[in-house]
Motif scaffolding. Sequence first.
Motif, PDB file in Angstrom:
ATOM      1  N   ARG A 189     -31.123  -3.378   3.761  1.00 40.86           N
ATOM      2  CA  ARG A 189     -31.927  -4.266   2.920  1.00 40.86           C
ATOM      3  C   ARG A 189     -31.106  -4.864   1.782  1.00 40.86           C
ATOM      4  N   GLY A 190     -29.848  -4.499   1.708  1.00 39.35           N
ATOM      5  CA  GLY A 190     -28.977  -5.016   0.664  1.00 39.35           C
ATOM      6  C   GLY A 190     -29.049  -4.271  -0.640  1.00 39.35           C
ATOM      7  N   ARG A 191     -29.808  -3.156  -0.675  1.00 38.80           N
ATOM      8  CA  ARG A 191     -29.929  -2.362  -1.902  1.00 38.80           C
ATOM      9  C   ARG A 191     -28.879  -1.263  -1.881  1.00 38.80           C
ATOM     10  N   ARG A 192     -27.647  -1.644  -2.053  1.00 31.34           N
ATOM     11  CA  ARG A 192     -26.559  -0.679  -1.902  1.00 31.34           C
ATOM     12  C   ARG A 192     -26.294   0.090  -3.185  1.00 31.34           C
ATOM     13  N   GLY A 193     -26.358  -0.605  -4.313  1.00 23.97           N
ATOM     14  CA  GLY A 193     -26.218   0.058  -5.607  1.00 23.97           C
ATOM     15  C   GLY A 193     -25.022   0.972  -5.696  1.00 23.97           C
ATOM     16  N   GLY A 194     -25.252   2.132  -6.295  1.00 27.64           N
ATOM     17  CA  GLY A 194     -24.171   3.098  -6.479  1.00 27.64           C
ATOM     18  C   GLY A 194     -24.333   4.303  -5.593  1.00 27.64           C
ATOM     19  N   SER A 195     -24.771   4.102  -4.348  1.00 31.10           N
ATOM     20  CA  SER A 195     -24.958   5.226  -3.439  1.00 31.10           C
ATOM     21  C   SER A 195     -23.644   5.952  -3.188  1.00 31.10           C
ATOM     22  N   ASP A 196     -23.763   7.180  -2.703  1.00 31.61           N
ATOM     23  CA  ASP A 196     -22.555   7.960  -2.399  1.00 31.61           C
ATOM     24  C   ASP A 196     -21.660   7.227  -1.402  1.00 31.61           C
ATOM     25  N   ALA A 197     -22.267   6.594  -0.391  1.00 30.48           N
ATOM     26  CA  ALA A 197     -21.481   5.879   0.615  1.00 30.48           C
ATOM     27  C   ALA A 197     -20.733   4.707   0.003  1.00 30.48           C
ATOM     28  N   GLU A 198     -21.382   3.972  -0.900  1.00 30.43           N
ATOM     29  CA  GLU A 198     -20.721   2.834  -1.546  1.00 30.43           C
ATOM     30  C   GLU A 198     -19.602   3.298  -2.470  1.00 30.43           C
ATOM     31  N   GLN A 199     -19.824   4.379  -3.183  1.00 21.08           N
ATOM     32  CA  GLN A 199     -18.767   4.897  -4.053  1.00 21.08           C
ATOM     33  C   GLN A 199     -17.576   5.389  -3.236  1.00 21.08           C
ATOM     34  N   LEU A 200     -17.855   6.007  -2.095  1.00 24.31           N
ATOM     35  CA  LEU A 200     -16.762   6.445  -1.219  1.00 24.31           C
ATOM     36  C   LEU A 200     -16.010   5.250  -0.645  1.00 24.31           C
ATOM     37  N   ARG A 201     -16.725   4.171  -0.361  1.00 26.85           N
ATOM     38  CA  ARG A 201     -16.058   2.958   0.114  1.00 26.85           C
ATOM     39  C   ARG A 201     -15.081   2.434  -0.925  1.00 26.85           C
ATOM     40  N   ARG A 202     -15.523   2.410  -2.178  1.00 26.33           N
ATOM     41  CA  ARG A 202     -14.656   1.904  -3.238  1.00 26.33           C
ATOM     42  C   ARG A 202     -13.449   2.815  -3.465  1.00 26.33           C
ATOM     43  N   LEU A 203     -13.647   4.104  -3.288  1.00 29.78           N
ATOM     44  CA  LEU A 203     -12.555   5.048  -3.523  1.00 29.78           C
ATOM     45  C   LEU A 203     -11.544   5.090  -2.380  1.00 29.78           C
ATOM     46  N   THR A 204     -12.016   4.941  -1.157  1.00 25.59           N
ATOM     47  CA  THR A 204     -11.143   5.152   0.006  1.00 25.59           C
ATOM     48  C   THR A 204     -10.797   3.886   0.762  1.00 25.59           C
ATOM     49  N   GLY A 205     -11.577   2.835   0.577  1.00 26.50           N
ATOM     50  CA  GLY A 205     -11.356   1.613   1.345  1.00 26.50           C
ATOM     51  C   GLY A 205     -12.002   1.643   2.720  1.00 26.50           C
ATOM     52  N   LEU A 206     -12.543   2.776   3.131  1.00 28.37           N
ATOM     53  CA  LEU A 206     -13.244   2.873   4.406  1.00 28.37           C
ATOM     54  C   LEU A 206     -14.669   2.345   4.249  1.00 28.37           C
ATOM     55  N   PRO A 207     -15.214   1.699   5.270  1.00 28.87           N
ATOM     56  CA  PRO A 207     -16.547   1.084   5.131  1.00 28.87           C
ATOM     57  C   PRO A 207     -17.642   2.099   4.855  1.00 28.87           C
ATOM     58  N   ALA A 208     -18.650   1.646   4.111  1.00 28.89           N
ATOM     59  CA  ALA A 208     -19.754   2.538   3.744  1.00 28.89           C
ATOM     60  C   ALA A 208     -20.528   3.005   4.968  1.00 28.89           C
ATOM     61  N   TRP A 209     -20.617   2.148   6.003  1.00 28.20           N
ATOM     62  CA  TRP A 209     -21.365   2.562   7.192  1.00 28.20           C
ATOM     63  C   TRP A 209     -20.712   3.751   7.870  1.00 28.20           C
ATOM     64  N   LEU A 210     -19.372   3.850   7.735  1.00 26.08           N
ATOM     65  CA  LEU A 210     -18.672   4.979   8.334  1.00 26.08           C
ATOM     66  C   LEU A 210     -19.044   6.280   7.630  1.00 26.08           C
ATOM     67  N   TRP A 211     -19.141   6.228   6.307  1.00 24.80           N
ATOM     68  CA  TRP A 211     -19.543   7.420   5.559  1.00 24.80           C
ATOM     69  C   TRP A 211     -21.002   7.775   5.840  1.00 24.80           C
ATOM     70  N   THR A 212     -21.842   6.754   5.976  1.00 21.83           N
ATOM     71  CA  THR A 212     -23.241   7.009   6.319  1.00 21.83           C
ATOM     72  C   THR A 212     -23.346   7.674   7.691  1.00 21.83           C
ATOM     73  N   ALA A 213     -22.550   7.188   8.638  1.00 21.70           N
ATOM     74  CA  ALA A 213     -22.542   7.793   9.974  1.00 21.70           C
ATOM     75  C   ALA A 213     -22.060   9.240   9.917  1.00 21.70           C
ATOM     76  N   ALA A 214     -21.048   9.508   9.076  1.00 18.50           N
ATOM     77  CA  ALA A 214     -20.543  10.878   8.941  1.00 18.50           C
ATOM     78  C   ALA A 214     -21.619  11.795   8.373  1.00 18.50           C
ATOM     79  N   PHE A 215     -22.348  11.301   7.377  1.00 15.66           N
ATOM     80  CA  PHE A 215     -23.464  12.085   6.838  1.00 15.66           C
ATOM     81  C   PHE A 215     -24.488  12.377   7.934  1.00 15.66           C
ATOM     82  N   GLY A 216     -24.759  11.352   8.757  1.00 16.61           N
ATOM     83  CA  GLY A 216     -25.722  11.536   9.831  1.00 16.61           C
ATOM     84  C   GLY A 216     -25.273  12.571  10.848  1.00 16.61           C
ATOM     85  N   LEU A 217     -24.007  12.535  11.218  1.00 17.01           N
ATOM     86  CA  LEU A 217     -23.484  13.501  12.194  1.00 17.01           C
ATOM     87  C   LEU A 217     -23.586  14.930  11.666  1.00 17.01           C
ATOM     88  N   VAL A 218     -23.245  15.120  10.396  1.00 16.49           N
ATOM     89  CA  VAL A 218     -23.291  16.469   9.816  1.00 16.49           C
ATOM     90  C   VAL A 218     -24.728  16.971   9.749  1.00 16.49           C
TER      91      VAL A 218
END
Length: 234
Positions: A189-218
């Motif tokens: 919905r475009g409400r990305r804000g300061g979510s954990d996935a977005e912060q990880l994207r900024r820190l690592t350069g990896l896309p936020a969807w990848l971190w979201t998928a990792a959370f889902g797998l765990v």
Amino acid sequence: MLGELWGRASATQPPLSWETSLLFGRVALLVTWSPVGHRLVRHLVTLVHEAGHAAVAGLLGRRLSGIRLHSDTSGVTVSRGRPRGPGMVATLLAGYPAPALVGLVGAYLLGAGYAAAVLWALVLTCALVLLLVRNLYGLWVVLVLGVGVALLSWTAPAAVLSGTAYLVVWALLLAAPRAVVDLHRERRRGRRGGSDAEQLRRLTGLPAWLWTAAFGLVTVGALVAGARELVPVS
């Protein structure tokens, strides 16, 4: 009194039959995936989520500034230290998996007969989080949950304790993936804000969807493993 408390926390009860456990799982599923029930359970999930951030931050030597729990069931944990690097990444990674992993540990404790220990561990978590809460609403949530579970654990018969512990564990296991689904929906919905996935994207350069998928797998993996422990059909 401490001796009696330890005795209650370490007391064992026979695990529930897989049929009864499955029944509690169905009840927890209805609660965690219904709008009203999910909002109530989400307070517990958020508390454990933020406790996960705080625990990893503390273990890695970051200075904890406080935890805030909000009426919309969101939360935030503030710690001081290097703004980048492995420590900050690990701290951010800990949030979404925390309820699922706590639920998984709880499932193994229930399988070993330690239903009371599950509830007293929740009381201890509330006591520790209480030291870090920095807003009035968060204080209210932690006190109501901690005092309520403590009173139940002290006064209720063994059968009630077991049933409550099973409900709590099932709720954590089922609500953890739901939280990741909510995160994904907010991103779409475009409400990305300061979510954990977005912060990880900024820190690592990896896309936020990848971190979201990792959370889902765990979280899904913990649900499957926990369900196998809670419903040992074979």
